[in-house]
Design a protein around this motif. Structure first.
Motif, PDB file in Angstrom:
ATOM      1  N   GLY A  95      22.581   9.888  45.421  1.00 16.59           N
ATOM      2  CA  GLY A  95      21.338   9.364  45.971  1.00 16.59           C
ATOM      3  C   GLY A  95      20.571   8.570  44.941  1.00 16.59           C
ATOM      4  O   GLY A  95      20.722   8.787  43.733  1.00 16.59           O
ATOM      5  N   THR A  97      17.740   7.208  42.462  1.00 17.85           N
ATOM      6  CA  THR A  97      16.631   7.735  41.652  1.00 17.85           C
ATOM      7  C   THR A  97      16.113   6.581  40.795  1.00 17.85           C
ATOM      8  O   THR A  97      16.367   6.521  39.589  1.00 17.85           O
ATOM      9  CB  THR A  97      17.086   8.912  40.757  1.00 17.85           C
ATOM     10  N   GLU A 103      11.453  10.373  42.166  1.00 18.50           N
ATOM     11  CA  GLU A 103      11.091  11.607  42.859  1.00 18.50           C
ATOM     12  C   GLU A 103      11.786  12.763  42.140  1.00 18.50           C
ATOM     13  O   GLU A 103      13.013  12.869  42.158  1.00 18.50           O
ATOM     14  CB  GLU A 103      11.552  11.561  44.318  1.00 18.50           C
ATOM     15  N   GLU A 105      12.086  15.872  42.814  1.00 20.77           N
ATOM     16  CA  GLU A 105      12.869  16.764  43.669  1.00 20.77           C
ATOM     17  C   GLU A 105      14.310  16.269  43.801  1.00 20.77           C
ATOM     18  O   GLU A 105      15.256  17.063  43.792  1.00 20.77           O
ATOM     19  CB  GLU A 105      12.220  16.893  45.051  1.00 20.77           C
ATOM     20  N   ARG A 106      14.493  14.959  43.932  1.00 26.05           N
ATOM     21  CA  ARG A 106      15.839  14.400  44.070  1.00 26.05           C
ATOM     22  C   ARG A 106      16.595  14.484  42.741  1.00 26.05           C
ATOM     23  O   ARG A 106      17.772  14.819  42.709  1.00 26.05           O
ATOM     24  CB  ARG A 106      15.762  12.950  44.548  1.00 26.05           C
TER      25      ARG A 106
END
Length: 253
Positions: A95, A97, A103, A105-106
């Protein structure tokens, strides 16, 4: 370790993609395979497919981000089967970043799975393998770990960590009878790559990638990179001076 000496294997992240394909491939070679993942229904479907082919895959519901339970479960399976011969740390997430839209959390989720989870998997029964004088550890890194790719800081860094970790293990374990293999895939069709919204050059079929991985593991290669059309230029990218790399990477964002 020769091909015929493999009796048991454990593959994490076997619910889909490369992990699922490799677990089935190993089972068809005659190994008793423990396939782990969070989605038990998909693991059950994999086990049924293996049975239909006369092979043995045993589903194990497990979340590698719970590192204490991961290590305890692998040690339990090691006891039950008389020793795991092959452990494949495949579970991984990706994902974007991007630094301008970071983020935490990611980032944390990627590190928890790709770094902490992978290391917990690889270390769980390593002392026992050394004591037995046999075993094989495999980690699924990525060609994306060769440099810090734009917009994917956490993923690139997590795969760079894993490949360096495996390299140190390989050096340390020389002469012990425990082999180490690092796999560097490019783009392979899977649930994870299906979410990508950017060009994926030389996208490979899962079956092709699994075959290359399986052969490399059975030959106890220290590393395998594919496809060559992407692996070769990535070797060059690794040694590019930073100004040249930065300029090229910005154009690919």
């Amino acid at each position: 370790m020769s091909e015929t000496s493999y009796r048991t294997a454990l593959v994490t992240g076997a619910s889909s993609g490369l992990g699922r394909g490799l677990a089935l491939w190993l089972a068809k070679q005659g190994l008793r395979v423990f396939a782990t993942g969070r989605r038990l229904s998909q693991l059950d479907a994999l086990a049924a497919e293996a049975r239909a082919a006369g092979a043995t895959v045993e589903p194990v519901e497990m979340d590698v981000t719970d590192e204490a339970r991961t290590r305890a479960r692998l040690q339990q399976l090691d006891d039950e089967c008389g020793g795991l011969d092959l452990i494949v740390a495949n579970a991984g997430v990706g994902g974007p970043t991007h630094a301008k839209r970071m983020e935490w959390e990611r980032v944390s989720a990627i590190i928890d799975t790709n770094v902490t989870g992978a290391c917990a998997t690889l270390c769980a029964v390593l002392p026992r393998m050394v004591e037995r004088g046999r075993g094989h550890l495999v980690g699924i890194s990525s060609l994306a770990g060769q440099r810090g790719l734009a917009g994917h800081a956490a993923y690139s860094a997590s795969k760079a960590f894993l490949s360096t970790f495996l390299e140190s293990l390989r050096v340390d374990l020389s002469g012990t009878g425990v082999h180490v293999t690092c796999v560097y895939p490019g783009f392979v069709k899977s649930e994870m790559t299906a979410k990508n919204r950017f060009p994926m050059p030389f996208l490979m079929e899962t079956e092709d990638a699994v075959e290359r991985m399986g052969r490399a593991i059975f030959r106890a290669q220290s590393e395998v990179r594919f496809p060559w059309q992407l692996a070769a230029p990535m070797r060059l990218v690794k040694v590019l001076p930073n100004p040249l790399f930065d300029a090229a990477a910005r154009r690919l964002k």
